[in-house]
Design a protein around this motif. Sequence first.
Motif, PDB file in Angstrom:
ATOM      1  N   GLN A 135      30.154  27.112 -42.060  1.00 19.82           N
ATOM      2  CA  GLN A 135      30.875  25.855 -41.862  1.00 19.82           C
ATOM      3  C   GLN A 135      31.733  25.512 -43.075  1.00 19.82           C
ATOM      4  O   GLN A 135      32.875  25.069 -42.924  1.00 19.82           O
ATOM      5  CB  GLN A 135      29.891  24.724 -41.590  1.00 19.82           C
ATOM      6  N   THR A 136      31.212  25.720 -44.274  1.00 12.98           N
ATOM      7  CA  THR A 136      32.008  25.418 -45.470  1.00 12.98           C
ATOM      8  C   THR A 136      33.209  26.349 -45.575  1.00 12.98           C
ATOM      9  O   THR A 136      34.295  25.920 -45.959  1.00 12.98           O
ATOM     10  CB  THR A 136      31.161  25.515 -46.749  1.00 12.98           C
ATOM     11  N   TRP A 188      34.753  27.690 -43.026  1.00 12.02           N
ATOM     12  CA  TRP A 188      35.658  27.242 -41.974  1.00 12.02           C
ATOM     13  C   TRP A 188      36.441  26.006 -42.422  1.00 12.02           C
ATOM     14  O   TRP A 188      37.645  25.911 -42.191  1.00 12.02           O
ATOM     15  CB  TRP A 188      34.836  26.941 -40.715  1.00 12.02           C
ATOM     16  N   GLN A 189      35.770  25.073 -43.059  1.00 11.12           N
ATOM     17  CA  GLN A 189      36.439  23.859 -43.520  1.00 11.12           C
ATOM     18  C   GLN A 189      37.424  24.161 -44.644  1.00 11.12           C
ATOM     19  O   GLN A 189      38.490  23.563 -44.710  1.00 11.12           O
ATOM     20  CB  GLN A 189      35.411  22.835 -43.982  1.00 11.12           C
ATOM     21  N   ALA A 248      24.409  29.060 -41.547  1.00 12.45           N
ATOM     22  CA  ALA A 248      25.328  28.271 -40.717  1.00 12.45           C
ATOM     23  C   ALA A 248      26.123  27.277 -41.565  1.00 12.45           C
ATOM     24  O   ALA A 248      27.322  27.082 -41.343  1.00 12.45           O
ATOM     25  CB  ALA A 248      24.551  27.535 -39.633  1.00 12.45           C
ATOM     26  N   LEU A 249      25.484  26.668 -42.553  1.00 12.37           N
ATOM     27  CA  LEU A 249      26.190  25.748 -43.446  1.00 12.37           C
ATOM     28  C   LEU A 249      27.241  26.490 -44.261  1.00 12.37           C
ATOM     29  O   LEU A 249      28.345  25.983 -44.473  1.00 12.37           O
ATOM     30  CB  LEU A 249      25.201  25.040 -44.374  1.00 12.37           C
TER      31      LEU A 249
END
Length: 105
Positions: free
Chosen positions: A94-95, A97-98, A90-91
């Motif tokens: 997220q990275t 996506w960012q 998940a991290l």
Amino acid sequence: MNDPTPPSAAEKVKKSVTFGQCLTGAAISSSLAIALYFLTTSIAQTFAQKPLPTGSAIAQNLSVAVRTLVVGAATLATGLFAVATVGLIALGIQTLWQQRKQTTP
């Protein structure tokens, strides 16, 4: 001259996490979770195949308690590494996506 003050904890943490680091950590964590899963099932099967001592009630109660603690500890470790794997994946998402948000104007 050299600055004698060491960097603070906040300055050390400023390094960004990459998707590759998350994926590597998830691979390591998942391999440990799989290995612990097989170990847990092996322990549970071994305990199931061996009869409890029938000498006294105290011996039976202690045997059941020890078996429960051993299987429970192995299951806890398995679950811990499985949850860490999910968190690292998940991290990583997220990275990614960012990073895409920052590059998109």
